[in-house]
Design a protein around this motif. Structure first.
Motif, short mmCIF file in Angstrom:
data_model
loop_
_atom_site.label_atom_id
_atom_site.label_comp_id
_atom_site.label_asym_id
_atom_site.label_seq_id
_atom_site.Cartn_x
_atom_site.Cartn_y
_atom_site.Cartn_z
N VAL A 186 0.86 -1.17 0.14
CA VAL A 186 -0.06 -0.03 -0.04
C VAL A 186 1.00 1.28 -0.03
N GLU A 187 1.98 1.09 0.71
CA GLU A 187 2.95 2.26 0.90
C GLU A 187 3.62 2.65 -0.39
N HIS A 188 4.36 1.63 -0.86
CA HIS A 188 5.33 1.88 -1.91
C HIS A 188 4.72 1.58 -3.39
N SER A 189 3.66 0.91 -3.65
CA SER A 189 3.34 0.59 -4.87
C SER A 189 2.27 1.31 -5.55
N ARG A 190 1.79 2.31 -5.11
CA ARG A 190 0.86 3.10 -5.71
C ARG A 190 1.19 3.89 -6.69
N GLY A 191 2.33 4.49 -6.89
CA GLY A 191 2.68 5.18 -8.10
C GLY A 191 1.53 6.19 -8.36
N ASP A 229 1.02 -8.02 -6.89
CA ASP A 229 0.34 -6.61 -6.84
C ASP A 229 1.30 -6.12 -8.48
N ASP A 230 0.59 -5.01 -9.01
CA ASP A 230 0.86 -4.47 -10.24
C ASP A 230 1.51 -3.36 -10.14
N GLY A 231 2.48 -3.11 -8.88
CA GLY A 231 3.42 -1.84 -8.79
C GLY A 231 4.51 -2.03 -9.61
N ASP A 232 5.41 -1.00 -9.12
CA ASP A 232 6.73 -1.01 -9.65
C ASP A 232 7.34 -2.13 -8.92
N PRO A 233 8.63 -2.74 -9.48
CA PRO A 233 9.26 -3.48 -8.61
C PRO A 233 10.07 -2.59 -7.44
N PRO A 234 10.17 -3.49 -6.30
CA PRO A 234 10.84 -2.55 -5.25
C PRO A 234 12.10 -2.77 -5.28
N LEU A 235 13.23 -1.83 -4.99
CA LEU A 235 14.38 -1.84 -4.96
C LEU A 235 14.92 -2.47 -3.59
N LEU A 236 15.19 -3.66 -3.61
CA LEU A 236 15.46 -4.25 -2.16
C LEU A 236 16.41 -5.36 -2.36
N ASP A 237 16.89 -5.71 -1.35
CA ASP A 237 17.69 -7.02 -1.28
C ASP A 237 17.13 -7.81 0.01
N LEU A 238 16.38 -8.92 -0.12
CA LEU A 238 15.89 -9.32 1.05
C LEU A 238 16.90 -9.96 2.20
N ALA A 239 18.18 -10.48 1.67
CA ALA A 239 19.14 -10.91 2.46
C ALA A 239 19.85 -9.87 3.13
N SER A 240 19.58 -8.55 2.93
CA SER A 240 20.36 -7.39 3.80
C SER A 240 19.23 -6.54 4.50
N VAL A 241 17.94 -7.24 4.79
CA VAL A 241 17.04 -6.64 5.47
C VAL A 241 17.44 -6.82 7.04
N ARG A 260 9.65 -12.20 -5.71
CA ARG A 260 10.09 -12.48 -7.22
C ARG A 260 9.18 -11.63 -8.04
N ARG A 261 9.70 -11.53 -9.14
CA ARG A 261 8.98 -10.65 -10.22
C ARG A 261 8.46 -11.63 -11.31
N ASP A 262 7.22 -11.52 -11.54
CA ASP A 262 6.74 -12.44 -12.60
C ASP A 262 5.88 -11.48 -13.56
N GLY A 263 6.51 -11.44 -14.71
CA GLY A 263 6.11 -10.44 -15.65
C GLY A 263 6.01 -8.97 -15.05
N ASP A 264 4.80 -8.48 -15.30
CA ASP A 264 4.77 -7.04 -14.78
C ASP A 264 4.01 -7.26 -13.33
N ARG A 265 4.25 -8.22 -12.49
CA ARG A 265 3.64 -8.38 -11.30
C ARG A 265 4.82 -8.75 -10.14
N ASN A 266 4.60 -8.09 -8.76
CA ASN A 266 5.38 -8.47 -7.85
C ASN A 266 4.73 -9.47 -7.22
N VAL A 267 5.30 -10.50 -6.71
CA VAL A 267 5.07 -11.92 -5.90
C VAL A 267 6.00 -11.95 -4.79
#
Length: 138
Positions: A56-61, A85-97, A123-130
């Motif tokens: 909700v916070e980061h994918s609204r665009g 969700d159909d938001g932009d892909p987040p810029l993150l590295d889960l290993a560094s959280v 993961r990114r699946d086409g234009d969707r964040n999963v």
């Protein structure tokens, strides 16, 4: 006898009010899931709400027409939540959280999600964040 799988799904707009719909979905789902420890339930719910909050916070665009789906699944071995969700892909590295410092106002969501379940996968699946959250049942 093996317990049947418990499934629930939600398709909603990416808006803060959808968080209430997630709480309602979880409440009904737990009735079907069967017994889990309070700690397992708390951790799983926390992870689900934290990922939903991040969506909700980061994918609204620029568009208020973005959507997400949440699929909940439980069987005798595991609890799984999958967000798409159909938001932009987040810029993150889960290993560094990591957990944010006490003086930081945000940045705890992914760390809380990681702490609440056994596995958090993005993961990114086409234009969707999963996002997939999984907890093994005790």
């Amino acid at each position: 006898m093996t317990e049947p799988a418990a499934r629930r799904s939600l398709d909603a707009a990416v808006v803060p009010a959808s968080l209430d719909a997630i709480f309602d979905l979880l409440a009904g789902w737990w009735d079907e899931v069967g017994e889990v420890t309070p700690m397992t339930r708390f951790g799983f719910e926390t992870a689900v709400i934290e990922i939903a909050g991040n969506i909700v916070e980061h994918s609204r665009g620029e568009s208020d027409e973005r959507r997400f789906t949440l699929d909940l699944f439980a069987d005798a071995q595991r609890l799984v939540a999958t967000f798409r969700d159909d938001g932009d892909p987040p810029l993150l590295d889960l290993a560094s959280v990591r957990m944010a410092d006490a003086d930081e106002e945000s940045g705890r969501g992914l760390a809380l999600a990681n702490a609440g379940v056994d596995d958090v996968d993005f993961r990114r699946d086409g234009d969707r964040n999963v996002w997939t959250l999984e907890t093994r049942r005790e």
